[in-house]
Design a protein around this motif. Structure first.
Motif, PDB file in Angstrom:
ATOM      1  N   THR A   2      11.801 -53.274 -10.713  1.00 39.17           N
ATOM      2  CA  THR A   2      11.439 -52.009 -10.082  1.00 39.17           C
ATOM      3  C   THR A   2      12.623 -51.061 -10.082  1.00 39.17           C
ATOM      4  O   THR A   2      13.770 -51.477 -10.167  1.00 39.17           O
ATOM      5  CB  THR A   2      10.989 -52.214  -8.620  1.00 39.17           C
ATOM      6  N   ASN A   3      12.303 -49.780  -9.977  1.00 40.08           N
ATOM      7  CA  ASN A   3      13.301 -48.729  -9.783  1.00 40.08           C
ATOM      8  C   ASN A   3      12.898 -47.959  -8.542  1.00 40.08           C
ATOM      9  O   ASN A   3      11.708 -47.750  -8.302  1.00 40.08           O
ATOM     10  CB  ASN A   3      13.340 -47.759 -10.966  1.00 40.08           C
ATOM     11  N   THR A   4      13.880 -47.536  -7.747  1.00 45.36           N
ATOM     12  CA  THR A   4      13.618 -46.683  -6.595  1.00 45.36           C
ATOM     13  C   THR A   4      14.645 -45.567  -6.591  1.00 45.36           C
ATOM     14  O   THR A   4      15.743 -45.715  -7.124  1.00 45.36           O
ATOM     15  CB  THR A   4      13.731 -47.459  -5.266  1.00 45.36           C
ATOM     16  N   LYS A  10      20.411 -41.275  -5.685  1.00 48.65           N
ATOM     17  CA  LYS A  10      20.713 -42.529  -6.379  1.00 48.65           C
ATOM     18  C   LYS A  10      19.404 -43.157  -6.837  1.00 48.65           C
ATOM     19  O   LYS A  10      18.453 -43.258  -6.074  1.00 48.65           O
ATOM     20  CB  LYS A  10      21.386 -43.528  -5.439  1.00 48.65           C
ATOM     21  N   GLU A  11      19.393 -43.581  -8.093  1.00 53.24           N
ATOM     22  CA  GLU A  11      18.253 -44.345  -8.593  1.00 53.24           C
ATOM     23  C   GLU A  11      18.721 -45.783  -8.743  1.00 53.24           C
ATOM     24  O   GLU A  11      19.746 -46.051  -9.376  1.00 53.24           O
ATOM     25  CB  GLU A  11      17.779 -43.790  -9.937  1.00 53.24           C
ATOM     26  N   ALA A  12      17.991 -46.702  -8.128  1.00 49.96           N
ATOM     27  CA  ALA A  12      18.385 -48.110  -8.140  1.00 49.96           C
ATOM     28  C   ALA A  12      17.399 -48.925  -8.962  1.00 49.96           C
ATOM     29  O   ALA A  12      16.199 -48.657  -8.959  1.00 49.96           O
ATOM     30  CB  ALA A  12      18.440 -48.647  -6.713  1.00 49.96           C
ATOM     31  N   ALA A  13      17.910 -49.935  -9.662  1.00 50.29           N
ATOM     32  CA  ALA A  13      17.079 -50.854 -10.445  1.00 50.29           C
ATOM     33  C   ALA A  13      17.252 -52.264  -9.903  1.00 50.29           C
ATOM     34  O   ALA A  13      18.362 -52.670  -9.545  1.00 50.29           O
ATOM     35  CB  ALA A  13      17.469 -50.806 -11.917  1.00 50.29           C
ATOM     36  N   TYR A  14      16.142 -52.978  -9.867  1.00 50.40           N
ATOM     37  CA  TYR A  14      16.115 -54.350  -9.364  1.00 50.40           C
ATOM     38  C   TYR A  14      15.376 -55.233 -10.356  1.00 50.40           C
ATOM     39  O   TYR A  14      14.442 -54.780 -11.008  1.00 50.40           O
ATOM     40  CB  TYR A  14      15.391 -54.413  -8.018  1.00 50.40           C
ATOM     41  N   PHE A  15      15.777 -56.511 -10.442  1.00 51.40           N
ATOM     42  CA  PHE A  15      15.051 -57.489 -11.239  1.00 51.40           C
ATOM     43  C   PHE A  15      13.972 -58.178 -10.411  1.00 51.40           C
ATOM     44  O   PHE A  15      13.047 -58.751 -10.945  1.00 51.40           O
ATOM     45  CB  PHE A  15      15.988 -58.574 -11.790  1.00 51.40           C
ATOM     46  N   GLY A  16      14.128 -58.188  -9.091  1.00 52.49           N
ATOM     47  CA  GLY A  16      13.198 -58.907  -8.227  1.00 52.49           C
ATOM     48  C   GLY A  16      13.575 -60.369  -8.060  1.00 52.49           C
ATOM     49  O   GLY A  16      12.744 -61.201  -7.711  1.00 52.49           O
ATOM     50  N   VAL A  17      14.845 -60.699  -8.278  1.00 48.82           N
ATOM     51  CA  VAL A  17      15.325 -62.070  -8.104  1.00 48.82           C
ATOM     52  C   VAL A  17      15.733 -62.277  -6.644  1.00 48.82           C
ATOM     53  O   VAL A  17      16.098 -61.317  -5.956  1.00 48.82           O
ATOM     54  CB  VAL A  17      16.492 -62.390  -9.069  1.00 48.82           C
ATOM     55  N   ALA A  28      21.532 -52.241 -10.534  1.00 47.01           N
ATOM     56  CA  ALA A  28      22.186 -51.087 -11.146  1.00 47.01           C
ATOM     57  C   ALA A  28      21.868 -49.849 -10.330  1.00 47.01           C
ATOM     58  O   ALA A  28      20.805 -49.758  -9.717  1.00 47.01           O
ATOM     59  CB  ALA A  28      21.719 -50.898 -12.588  1.00 47.01           C
ATOM     60  N   ILE A  29      22.807 -48.914 -10.328  1.00 55.01           N
ATOM     61  CA  ILE A  29      22.648 -47.629  -9.649  1.00 55.01           C
ATOM     62  C   ILE A  29      22.983 -46.526 -10.643  1.00 55.01           C
ATOM     63  O   ILE A  29      24.014 -46.586 -11.324  1.00 55.01           O
ATOM     64  CB  ILE A  29      23.615 -47.502  -8.441  1.00 55.01           C
ATOM     65  N   ARG A  79      21.265 -55.090 -21.130  1.00 56.47           N
ATOM     66  CA  ARG A  79      20.471 -54.194 -21.988  1.00 56.47           C
ATOM     67  C   ARG A  79      19.164 -53.802 -21.309  1.00 56.47           C
ATOM     68  O   ARG A  79      18.756 -52.642 -21.339  1.00 56.47           O
ATOM     69  CB  ARG A  79      20.164 -54.865 -23.334  1.00 56.47           C
ATOM     70  N   LYS A  80      18.493 -54.786 -20.683  1.00 52.03           N
ATOM     71  CA  LYS A  80      17.226 -54.515 -19.987  1.00 52.03           C
ATOM     72  C   LYS A  80      17.435 -53.498 -18.863  1.00 52.03           C
ATOM     73  O   LYS A  80      16.630 -52.581 -18.688  1.00 52.03           O
ATOM     74  CB  LYS A  80      16.649 -55.801 -19.399  1.00 52.03           C
ATOM     75  N   LEU A  81      18.484 -53.676 -18.082  1.00 56.17           N
ATOM     76  CA  LEU A  81      18.751 -52.751 -16.975  1.00 56.17           C
ATOM     77  C   LEU A  81      19.077 -51.357 -17.482  1.00 56.17           C
ATOM     78  O   LEU A  81      18.549 -50.365 -16.977  1.00 56.17           O
ATOM     79  CB  LEU A  81      19.908 -53.257 -16.118  1.00 56.17           C
ATOM     80  N   LEU A  82      19.948 -51.267 -18.461  1.00 58.55           N
ATOM     81  CA  LEU A  82      20.324 -49.959 -18.997  1.00 58.55           C
ATOM     82  C   LEU A  82      19.109 -49.231 -19.564  1.00 58.55           C
ATOM     83  O   LEU A  82      18.968 -48.013 -19.377  1.00 58.55           O
ATOM     84  CB  LEU A  82      21.414 -50.121 -20.062  1.00 58.55           C
TER      85      LEU A  82
END
Length: 152
Positions: A2-4, A10-17, A28-29, A79-82
């Motif tokens: 997800t991204n919020t 700030k845009e944040a990315a999560y894997f959900g782990v 990532a931010i 790579r996935k996060l970027l």
């Protein structure tokens, strides 16, 4: 995954782990044109460690033979996060590799980095730092990244 976006932009990315909530952080931010990627490791989409190091009776890595595979998966996760921010490893300006065994890291890092960045001379600064422990006992490497997107 997800991204919020927060009120501060700030845009944040999560894997959900699980450890994102347990420790309380974003993978990532992105703020402005800069993306800060937290230390990445070799896990699958569910958070299961890929190529974990075998541990000795004291719970420390018994050998470092899986470092190359851990490094490959770590770059793939970055790579996935970027990509979630429209970026790639080409946008990375700095990386920091934290490793448990500097000699083993030097033995495999050149080849793995050149494959990950798809060039003989990756265009980013790179730091390789030996540490005594990482977040998980079977973890041999963690890589943090800073990427900058070109002006729009």
């Amino acid at each position: 995954m997800t991204n919020t976006t927060t009120a501060t932009g700030k845009e944040a990315a999560y894997f959900g782990v699980p450890w994102e909530d347990a420790y309380g952080y974003a993978q990532a931010i992105k703020i402005g044109d800069t993306i800060y990627v937290s230390g990445q490791l070799s896990h699958d989409d569910k958070g299961t460690m890929i190529a974990p190091a075998a541990l000795d009776e004291s719970g420390k890595p018994a050998d470092f033979s899986t470092m190359e595979e851990q490094m490959r998966v770590t770059y793939a996760n970055a790579r996935k996060l970027l990509a979630r921010f429209g970026a790639s490893l080409d946008h990375v300006v700095e990386e920091t590799l934290y490793v448990l065994d500097v000699d083993e890291a030097f033995a495999v890092a050149g080849k793995v980095r050149k494959e990950a960045y798809a060039t003989a001379r990756p265009q980013c600064s790179s730091n390789l730092i030996g540490v005594s422990r990482l977040a998980f006992p079977e973890q041999l490497i963690e890589i943090a990244f800073k990427a900058v997107l070109p002006p729009a």
